[in-house]
Design a protein around this motif. Structure first.
Motif: not given
Ligand SMILES: C[S@@+](CC[C@H](N)C(=O)[O-])C[C@H]1O[C@@H](n2cnc3c(N)ncnc32)[C@H](O)[C@@H]1O
Length: 332
Positions: A68-82
């Motif tokens: 997510a930090a690299l731009g693949v997937f989004a950590e929309v809230e702690g430990r939840v990925f979109g």
């Protein structure tokens, strides 16, 4: 316009390069685990993703937050990925080829770990890493072979664009040598209803091409032949295509292939090679990196205009046009 590398902060350049190996491996892991397929419209907690992918929630969380930090997937809230537009491209069957490339690059990664011992030039990295050659390895692994063929297929529409200006109305039969699963020829036959095609490839690949072509509306105009271009190439082609084939081979092998095609071609046949041309400018960066992938997997190489001309001349061909993406030649 290519980015001005020389203007970048030197610390940033080195830091990004040193961490770069993580990106390849993380993309490989999430592709193998199918994480992009496990997240739908709504974001998912990492515990759910870990249960579905049979992985450790802690480790998966650390993989995904880094991605997510690299731009693949989004950590929309702690430990939840979109999803992000980038992660959506990693879905199986997205048609983008990125899922399949990520799987293939797992092998490139393993091979490139042998870069230092291979610097002497005496061994192929992939063979050092696995004990067998790339094509032999693929032949014994249907899943890896399917990923490789689909990754190649993803580039077919670019290759079709490169061929758009050729006078296909003058051509009766096009032979695609090392034609993979036949996607490129199928595209050509769809565009040109008078055209007939032949796909020539190794037995396992030819079998997959036959299956795939049967499903297309042009299947009855396309033959498939199995064999090795080191032994023979089908005769009767007005045009011979070599799309991303010679970059898989060193000069000696590439010369044999060109001579083999020349042996099958008639005096009026034309050769169309879809290959990159290495230049000294920054625009050629992707080709210079791909050159190393070719080196690692198969001891292949990307070539400069001068190197292509020399190779083709030695193989009995006279270059009629040469640009990045498409090289045209006729028998000498
Ligand atoms: C990089 S892929 C390119 C595939 C396709 N031409 C394309 O543009 O997507 C190289 C192809 O060469 C085929 N190949 C490798 N060794 C071969 C051989 N000895 N004879 C015939 N085909 C071979 C592979 O199976 C593969 O399909």
């Amino acid at each position: 316009m290519a980015e001005d590398i020389a203007a970048r902060d030197p610390d940033d350049v080195l830091s990004e390069l040193l961490f770069g190996f993580l990106g390849t491996q993380l993309l490989y892991v999430v592709a193998e685990l199918g994480i992009a397929d496990l997240i739908g419209e709504a974001p998912e907690p990492v515990e759910v993703l870990a249960a579905r992918s049979n992985t450790s929630p802690d480790v998966l969380h650390r993989y995904l937050r880094a991605l997510a930090a690299l731009g693949v997937f989004a950590e929309v809230e702690g430990r939840v990925f979109g999803q992000t537009p980038t992660s959506l491209l990693l879905r199986r069957g997205s048609g983008s080829g990125w899922h399949e490339f990520a799987v293939v690059y797992g092998s490139v990664y393993r091979a490139f770990a042998e870069a230092l011992p291979a610097a002497s030039g005496s061994e192929i990295m992939f063979e050092r890493a696995t004990g067998v050659g790339w094509w032999e390895w693929l032949a014994s692994r249907p899943d890896a072979a399917a990923a490789f063929n689909q990754a190649m297929q993803a580039g077919a529409h670019h290759r079709l664009d490169s061929l758009a200006d050729f006078p296909w109305h003058e051509v009766g039969i096009v032979v695609d040598v090392g034609g993979g699963n036949g996607t490129l020829v199928a595209g050509l036959l769809e565009q040109h209803p008078h055209l007939h095609g032949v796909v020539f490839d190794l037995p396992e690949v030819a079998a997959a091409a036959s299956e795939q072509l049967k499903e297309t509306p042009v299947g009855d105009r396309c033959a498939v032949e199995a064999g090795s271009f080191f032994e023979r190439v089908p005769e009767g082609g007005d045009v011979y295509l070599l799309a991303k084939v010679l970059h898989d081979w060193d000069d000696a092998a590439a010369l044999e292939i060109l001579q083999s095609v020349r042996g099958a071609a008639s005096a009026d046949s034309r050769l169309l090679m879809l290959e990159s041309v290495v230049t000294t400018d920054a625009d050629s960066r992707g080709t210079k990196l791909l050159d190393l992938v070719m080196l690692a997997l198969v001891n292949g190489r990307e070539r400069t205009a001068g190197e292509w001309r020399q190779l083709l001349t030695s193989g009995g061909w006279s270059v009629t046009s040469l640009r990045d993406g498409l090289i045209e030649a006729q028998p000498e």
